[in-house]
Design a protein around this motif. Structure first.
Motif, PDB file in Angstrom:
ATOM      1  N   UNK A 182      29.189  81.995  77.509  1.00 16.72           N
ATOM      2  CA  UNK A 182      29.412  81.304  78.824  1.00 16.72           C
ATOM      3  C   UNK A 182      30.795  81.374  79.286  1.00 16.72           C
ATOM      4  N   UNK A 183      31.742  81.375  78.243  1.00 14.98           N
ATOM      5  CA  UNK A 183      33.002  81.650  78.676  1.00 14.98           C
ATOM      6  C   UNK A 183      33.215  82.905  79.395  1.00 14.98           C
ATOM      7  N   UNK A 184      32.623  84.094  78.428  1.00 16.42           N
ATOM      8  CA  UNK A 184      32.758  85.329  78.955  1.00 16.42           C
ATOM      9  C   UNK A 184      32.191  85.405  80.553  1.00 16.42           C
ATOM     10  N   UNK A 185      30.952  84.696  80.512  1.00 20.80           N
ATOM     11  CA  UNK A 185      30.180  84.988  81.843  1.00 20.80           C
ATOM     12  C   UNK A 185      30.950  84.377  82.889  1.00 20.80           C
ATOM     13  N   UNK A 186      31.628  83.317  82.650  1.00 21.03           N
ATOM     14  CA  UNK A 186      32.488  82.524  83.831  1.00 21.03           C
ATOM     15  C   UNK A 186      33.753  83.450  84.405  1.00 21.03           C
ATOM     16  N   UNK A 187      34.449  84.033  83.404  1.00 26.35           N
ATOM     17  CA  UNK A 187      35.538  84.973  83.633  1.00 26.35           C
ATOM     18  C   UNK A 187      34.997  86.340  84.523  1.00 26.35           C
ATOM     19  N   UNK A 188      33.818  86.726  84.042  1.00 23.56           N
ATOM     20  CA  UNK A 188      33.153  87.683  84.787  1.00 23.56           C
ATOM     21  C   UNK A 188      32.670  87.495  86.198  1.00 23.56           C
ATOM     22  N   UNK A 189      32.199  86.236  86.439  1.00 22.79           N
ATOM     23  CA  UNK A 189      31.648  85.724  87.597  1.00 22.79           C
ATOM     24  C   UNK A 189      32.814  85.592  88.541  1.00 22.79           C
ATOM     25  N   UNK A 190      34.038  85.060  88.063  1.00 21.83           N
ATOM     26  CA  UNK A 190      35.320  85.056  88.926  1.00 21.83           C
ATOM     27  C   UNK A 190      35.591  86.366  89.255  1.00 21.83           C
TER      28      UNK A 190
ATOM     29  N   UNK B 299      24.264  87.235  79.932  1.00 20.60           N
ATOM     30  CA  UNK B 299      24.911  87.334  78.949  1.00 20.60           C
ATOM     31  C   UNK B 299      24.509  86.562  77.884  1.00 20.60           C
ATOM     32  N   UNK B 300      24.396  87.144  76.665  1.00 17.87           N
ATOM     33  CA  UNK B 300      23.953  86.361  75.640  1.00 17.87           C
ATOM     34  C   UNK B 300      24.993  86.227  74.474  1.00 17.87           C
ATOM     35  N   UNK B 301      24.991  85.306  73.726  1.00 16.64           N
ATOM     36  CA  UNK B 301      25.878  85.103  72.326  1.00 16.64           C
ATOM     37  C   UNK B 301      25.129  85.824  70.998  1.00 16.64           C
ATOM     38  N   UNK B 302      26.043  86.294  70.328  1.00 23.11           N
ATOM     39  CA  UNK B 302      25.629  86.726  68.944  1.00 23.11           C
ATOM     40  C   UNK B 302      26.772  86.116  68.022  1.00 23.11           C
ATOM     41  N   UNK B 303      26.167  86.030  66.741  1.00 25.75           N
ATOM     42  CA  UNK B 303      27.199  85.596  65.565  1.00 25.75           C
ATOM     43  C   UNK B 303      27.933  86.753  65.344  1.00 25.75           C
TER      44      UNK B 303
ATOM     45  N   UNK C 125      14.809  93.829  79.065  1.00 19.70           N
ATOM     46  CA  UNK C 125      15.221  93.565  80.446  1.00 19.70           C
ATOM     47  C   UNK C 125      15.770  94.831  81.078  1.00 19.70           C
ATOM     48  N   UNK C 126      15.300  94.808  82.317  1.00 20.88           N
ATOM     49  CA  UNK C 126      15.821  96.020  83.282  1.00 20.88           C
ATOM     50  C   UNK C 126      16.910  95.850  83.787  1.00 20.88           C
ATOM     51  N   UNK C 127      17.870  94.957  83.619  1.00 23.77           N
ATOM     52  CA  UNK C 127      19.090  94.544  84.225  1.00 23.77           C
ATOM     53  C   UNK C 127      20.060  94.485  83.302  1.00 23.77           C
ATOM     54  N   UNK C 128      21.196  94.633  83.437  1.00 21.84           N
ATOM     55  CA  UNK C 128      22.466  94.791  82.275  1.00 21.84           C
ATOM     56  C   UNK C 128      22.244  93.435  81.381  1.00 21.84           C
ATOM     57  N   UNK C 129      22.433  93.481  80.230  1.00 22.07           N
ATOM     58  CA  UNK C 129      22.560  92.656  79.249  1.00 22.07           C
ATOM     59  C   UNK C 129      23.792  92.909  78.432  1.00 22.07           C
TER      60      UNK C 129
ATOM     61  N   UNK D 294      25.760  85.398  87.542  1.00 22.00           N
ATOM     62  CA  UNK D 294      25.854  85.982  86.341  1.00 22.00           C
ATOM     63  C   UNK D 294      25.142  84.798  85.133  1.00 22.00           C
ATOM     64  N   UNK D 295      24.086  85.085  84.676  1.00 26.29           N
ATOM     65  CA  UNK D 295      23.058  84.184  83.943  1.00 26.29           C
ATOM     66  C   UNK D 295      23.841  84.112  82.533  1.00 26.29           C
TER      67      UNK D 295
END
Length: 301
Positions: A19-27, A105-109, A130-134, A5-6
């Protein structure tokens, strides 16, 4: 399943929330999380300036991913955290990272009291190409926001996940989109709410408003189309409760409303081979800017 999960990381509050969301998803996925810090090389005249030499520039560019990685490791033990630094244009490089990792995973305001997202040009570029999920995550997104409220009415990680919401076009249901949503619901142990909105065919325009019998007939047909599209997936994922939500109206409005009670909203984007422009579709565009839950955009043919 993605290899990693990048996360696109720049040190901002929105990228830290991502990054926090990505870490939870990676788990949940059982894969590593990779923090990718893209930095624009300093022009040569500036690099020679006394206060911004090469060593100083390197120190600050390395500090962002290093400190973020340390924080994630302490808050998410058991999740492997990797870092990568890339010089160049963020939109192009993060699109490449998305392909290599399988999920980015990207952040937005956040838009303050109005709710929703303020998606920057880099985020829109990655979503469009991107052709992978974002996945887009707001700056103020918290882990508890993805969960049901406790008896006191406060969202809590001790309660069950809120449903995963899927925006589905029954005229062209795509397997990659549907599978992503079912897998997300399965990992979270929650239900899947499939939202399908429709309008009467244009040749009924002169008969508006529709009489009750005709409206009921059209509604029944649309509900059947939604059930047919989901039937094989119900069999493939028997443990995932599915709620079918088909109604007459605007799809973007329906999905934005559903996002208020969702842990994740999953929408699609048709792949365009034209390299120019941001081809994401008006429904997905509206959900990205006005949804109040993390939004996953899944590219499909």
């Amino acid at each position: 399943m993605p290899r990693t999960v990048a996360v696109g990381l720049d040190g901002s509050p929105e990228s830290r929330a991502a990054a926090e969301w990505a870490a939870r998803e990676a788990k949940l996925l059982g894969v590593p999380v990779k923090l990718v810090h893209v930095w624009e090389p300093v022009p040569e005249p500036m690099a020679q300036a006394p206060l911004l030499g090469a060593e100083t520039h390197q120190h600050w560019t390395e500090r962002v991913p290093r400190e973020a990685a340390q924080g994630l490791r302490s808050r998410h033990p058991g999740v492997e955290v990797m870092t990568e630094q890339l010089p160049g244009h963020a939109g192009e490089l993060l699109t490449k990272v998305a392909k290599e990792s399988g999920l980015i995973v990207l952040g937005s305001r956040a838009l303050g009291g109005l709710g929703g997202f303020m998606v920057g040009s880099i985020g829109m570029s990655v979503v469009a190409h991107a052709e992978s999920p974002v996945v887009l995550v707001r700056a103020d997104e918290q882990a508890a926001d993805e969960h049901e409220s406790d008896p006191a009415g406060v969202p809590s990680t001790a309660t069950a996940f809120r449903p995963v919401v899927l925006g589905l076009d029954t005229a062209a249901p795509d397997d990659a989109l549907i599978e992503f949503a079912f897998e997300a619901a399965r990992r979270r142990g929650t239900s899947l709410r499939a939202v399908h909105a429709w309008y009467p065919p244009t040749y009924y325009a002169y008969a508006m408003p529709l009489d009750a019998e005709l409206h009921a007939s059209l509604a029944a047909g649309e509900a059947t189309a939604l059930a047919d599209a989901l039937r094989p997936w119900r069999h493939k994922y028997p443990d995932v409760e599915v709620v079918e939500d088909s109604h007459c109206g605007n799809a973007a409005d329906a999905l934005v409303a559903a996002s208020a009670e969702a842990s994740l909203v999953v929408v699609g984007r048709r792949v365009r081979r034209n390299p120019f422009g941001t081809h994401i579709g008006h429904v997905t565009h509206a959900v990205l800017h006005h949804g109040t839950a993390p939004v996953a955009v899944v590219a499909h043919g």
